[in-house]
Design a protein around this motif. Structure first.
Motif, PDB file in Angstrom:
ATOM      1  N   GLY A 216     102.838 -84.231  92.050  1.00 47.49           N
ATOM      2  CA  GLY A 216     102.814 -82.715  91.768  1.00 47.49           C
ATOM      3  C   GLY A 216     103.681 -82.278  93.079  1.00 47.49           C
ATOM      4  O   GLY A 216     104.515 -81.245  93.103  1.00 47.49           O
ATOM      5  N   HIS A 217     103.303 -82.495  94.286  1.00 48.96           N
ATOM      6  CA  HIS A 217     103.779 -82.033  95.543  1.00 48.96           C
ATOM      7  C   HIS A 217     105.372 -82.463  95.463  1.00 48.96           C
ATOM      8  O   HIS A 217     106.327 -81.465  95.927  1.00 48.96           O
ATOM      9  N   VAL A 218     105.879 -83.601  95.052  1.00 49.58           N
ATOM     10  CA  VAL A 218     107.334 -83.837  95.161  1.00 49.58           C
ATOM     11  C   VAL A 218     108.101 -83.006  94.200  1.00 49.58           C
ATOM     12  O   VAL A 218     109.118 -82.407  94.482  1.00 49.58           O
ATOM     13  N   ALA A 219     107.358 -82.776  92.941  1.00 50.67           N
ATOM     14  CA  ALA A 219     108.080 -82.100  91.874  1.00 50.67           C
ATOM     15  C   ALA A 219     108.177 -80.570  92.392  1.00 50.67           C
ATOM     16  O   ALA A 219     109.440 -80.001  92.077  1.00 50.67           O
ATOM     17  N   LYS A 220     107.086 -80.203  92.763  1.00 54.24           N
ATOM     18  CA  LYS A 220     107.193 -78.752  93.456  1.00 54.24           C
ATOM     19  C   LYS A 220     108.313 -78.644  94.459  1.00 54.24           C
ATOM     20  O   LYS A 220     109.023 -77.491  94.521  1.00 54.24           O
ATOM     21  N   GLY A 221     108.381 -79.608  95.388  1.00 57.66           N
ATOM     22  CA  GLY A 221     109.390 -79.593  96.580  1.00 57.66           C
ATOM     23  C   GLY A 221     110.843 -79.663  95.778  1.00 57.66           C
ATOM     24  O   GLY A 221     111.645 -78.821  96.332  1.00 57.66           O
ATOM     25  N   LEU A 222     111.023 -80.447  94.676  1.00 55.77           N
ATOM     26  CA  LEU A 222     112.315 -80.490  94.287  1.00 55.77           C
ATOM     27  C   LEU A 222     112.731 -79.076  93.565  1.00 55.77           C
ATOM     28  O   LEU A 222     113.887 -78.587  93.779  1.00 55.77           O
ATOM     29  N   ALA A 223     111.774 -78.424  92.968  1.00 58.88           N
ATOM     30  CA  ALA A 223     111.986 -77.095  92.254  1.00 58.88           C
ATOM     31  C   ALA A 223     112.101 -76.044  93.484  1.00 58.88           C
ATOM     32  O   ALA A 223     113.390 -75.285  92.981  1.00 58.88           O
ATOM     33  N   LEU A 224     111.616 -76.315  94.296  1.00 59.72           N
ATOM     34  CA  LEU A 224     111.954 -75.229  95.578  1.00 59.72           C
ATOM     35  C   LEU A 224     113.402 -75.378  96.276  1.00 59.72           C
ATOM     36  O   LEU A 224     114.052 -74.560  96.283  1.00 59.72           O
ATOM     37  N   GLY A 259     120.612 -83.606  83.627  1.00 59.62           N
ATOM     38  CA  GLY A 259     119.742 -82.482  84.063  1.00 59.62           C
ATOM     39  C   GLY A 259     118.496 -82.444  83.160  1.00 59.62           C
ATOM     40  O   GLY A 259     117.358 -82.190  83.643  1.00 59.62           O
ATOM     41  N   PRO A 260     118.634 -82.711  81.767  1.00 53.83           N
ATOM     42  CA  PRO A 260     117.385 -82.616  81.032  1.00 53.83           C
ATOM     43  C   PRO A 260     116.138 -83.782  81.377  1.00 53.83           C
ATOM     44  O   PRO A 260     115.079 -83.454  81.362  1.00 53.83           O
ATOM     45  N   TYR A 261     116.675 -84.709  81.936  1.00 49.46           N
ATOM     46  CA  TYR A 261     115.730 -85.915  82.350  1.00 49.46           C
ATOM     47  C   TYR A 261     114.993 -85.460  83.727  1.00 49.46           C
ATOM     48  O   TYR A 261     113.998 -85.623  83.773  1.00 49.46           O
ATOM     49  N   LEU A 262     115.798 -84.941  84.513  1.00 50.70           N
ATOM     50  CA  LEU A 262     115.273 -84.306  85.833  1.00 50.70           C
ATOM     51  C   LEU A 262     114.456 -83.024  85.395  1.00 50.70           C
ATOM     52  O   LEU A 262     113.329 -82.934  85.965  1.00 50.70           O
ATOM     53  N   LEU A 263     114.762 -82.070  84.608  1.00 44.02           N
ATOM     54  CA  LEU A 263     113.881 -81.025  84.152  1.00 44.02           C
ATOM     55  C   LEU A 263     112.503 -81.587  83.529  1.00 44.02           C
ATOM     56  O   LEU A 263     111.578 -80.900  83.842  1.00 44.02           O
ATOM     57  N   LEU A 264     112.706 -82.506  82.798  1.00 47.82           N
ATOM     58  CA  LEU A 264     111.444 -83.244  82.338  1.00 47.82           C
ATOM     59  C   LEU A 264     110.671 -83.782  83.123  1.00 47.82           C
ATOM     60  O   LEU A 264     109.355 -83.765  83.334  1.00 47.82           O
ATOM     61  N   ALA A 265     111.311 -84.345  84.391  1.00 46.10           N
ATOM     62  CA  ALA A 265     110.343 -84.888  85.307  1.00 46.10           C
ATOM     63  C   ALA A 265     109.583 -83.572  86.297  1.00 46.10           C
ATOM     64  O   ALA A 265     108.663 -83.938  86.485  1.00 46.10           O
ATOM     65  N   ILE A 266     110.662 -82.933  86.427  1.00 47.63           N
ATOM     66  CA  ILE A 266     109.890 -81.684  87.173  1.00 47.63           C
ATOM     67  C   ILE A 266     108.628 -81.063  86.476  1.00 47.63           C
ATOM     68  O   ILE A 266     107.709 -80.626  86.959  1.00 47.63           O
ATOM     69  N   THR A 268     106.876 -82.342  84.011  1.00 47.22           N
ATOM     70  CA  THR A 268     105.427 -83.276  84.283  1.00 47.22           C
ATOM     71  C   THR A 268     105.021 -83.199  85.607  1.00 47.22           C
ATOM     72  O   THR A 268     103.921 -83.133  85.603  1.00 47.22           O
ATOM     73  N   GLY A 269     105.950 -83.117  86.652  1.00 42.40           N
ATOM     74  CA  GLY A 269     105.266 -82.841  87.962  1.00 42.40           C
ATOM     75  C   GLY A 269     104.582 -81.622  88.359  1.00 42.40           C
ATOM     76  O   GLY A 269     103.454 -81.796  88.901  1.00 42.40           O
ATOM     77  N   PHE A 270     104.814 -80.600  87.517  1.00 43.71           N
ATOM     78  CA  PHE A 270     104.348 -79.169  87.908  1.00 43.71           C
ATOM     79  C   PHE A 270     102.700 -79.411  87.277  1.00 43.71           C
ATOM     80  O   PHE A 270     101.926 -78.973  87.714  1.00 43.71           O
TER      81      PHE A 270
END
Length: 286
Positions: A216-224, A259-266, A268-270
């Motif tokens: 969760g923290h890694v995914a939120k960090g990537l989004a920021l 991008g879609p794969y990274l978006l899917l990962a983010i 899921t991370g959220f």
């Protein structure tokens, strides 16, 4: 003159005692069960928002329209039959969490060393403002005042770019957001989030919580980081309208090969971050 000096010192000492006594009384009040319940409710509301944002991000990969940010998540929650009640209850919970963070930044920080006190003032003070802003968004929806956060971010970026120090300010804002993103990633990989919880080391539950926290923290960090990059790019290209916040940064991923794969990962991370925040609401150190 000496008597006057002594009286002045005594008056100052008495004044300090009154201030300290008032601060102690306020700190005791902030430790009440009611504020504790309100703050935990606020953490639960933030958890729900992250889960909904994650679900919207995943839906974007599948071509379903949506707004993958807090405003979009609040709009989804407001659409149910109990929408107004949910909005006001969430507003109250966020207000309680904001008040608790404010007490962390001021009342409890008094007992920390000077350096740690400043850090706590900045971090908890920022969170108090952030949670308060989310609470105001809930209140706005409850009153029927619904907006688009992407448009708001675009308007803010444009106004900032037109100010005397527009471009450097826009770059600075982007770098600050990127820095916060890097902090979240470091916090995730370093498992610093465990300090916020009662420990479950060596148990299956502990391993699950740790996995949720890291993901969760890694995914939120990537989004920021992506959101911050949009501000920097907007400044570099002299196109402030291209910075559209979290929703815009996530939607921009769809145009890239992976991008879609990274978006899917983010996304899921959220959802993982939201699940961790639910654990934080229940078992967090307050």
């Amino acid at each position: 003159m000496r008597l006057s000096g002594i009286a002045t010192a005594d008056d100052k000492s008495g004044s300090d005692s009154v201030i300290d006594g008032a601060a102690d009384a306020a700190e005791a009040a902030s430790n009440s069960i009611w504020l504790d319940v309100a703050a935990r409710s606020g953490f639960a509301v933030m958890a729900l928002l992250h889960i909904v944002i994650g679900a919207i991000a995943i839906a974007l990969v599948l071509g379903v329209p949506g707004q993958a940010d807090p405003t979009g998540a609040i709009e989804q929650l407001a659409a149910n039959p109990w929408g107004p009640a949910v909005m006001w209850a969430s507003c109250a919970a966020c207000a309680g969490l904001s008040l608790w963070q404010l007490s962390e930044a001021t009342l409890r920080a008094r007992h920390l060393p000077r350096g740690e006190r400043l850090g706590k003032l900045i971090s908890s003070g920022f969170l108090a403002v952030a949670y308060g802003s989310v609470g105001l968004s809930f209140a706005g929806f409850a009153l029927g005042q619904r907006g688009d956060s992407g448009d708001s971010t675009r308007d803010f970026s444009t106004a900032l770019a037109r100010s005397p120090f527009g471009v450097p300010a826009l770059v600075g804002l982007g770098l600050v957001i990127i820095g916060i993103g890097v902090y979240f990633i470091a916090k995730g990989f370093g498992k610093k989030f465990k300090e916020e919880l009662h420990h479950f080391e060596g148990t299956r539950r502990g391993r699950l919580i740790s996995m949720l926290g890291v993901t969760g923290h890694v995914a939120k960090g990537l989004a920021l980081i992506l959101t911050g990059l949009l501000f920097v790019i907007a400044a570099a290209t002299n196109n402030p309208g291209s910075s559209t916040g979290l929703d815009g940064s996530l939607k921009a991923l769809r145009d890239h090969p992976f991008g879609p794969y990274l978006l899917l990962a983010i996304g899921t991370g959220f959802i993982a971050y939201g699940a961790f925040a639910l654990v934080r609401a229940r078992f967090g150190r307050m």
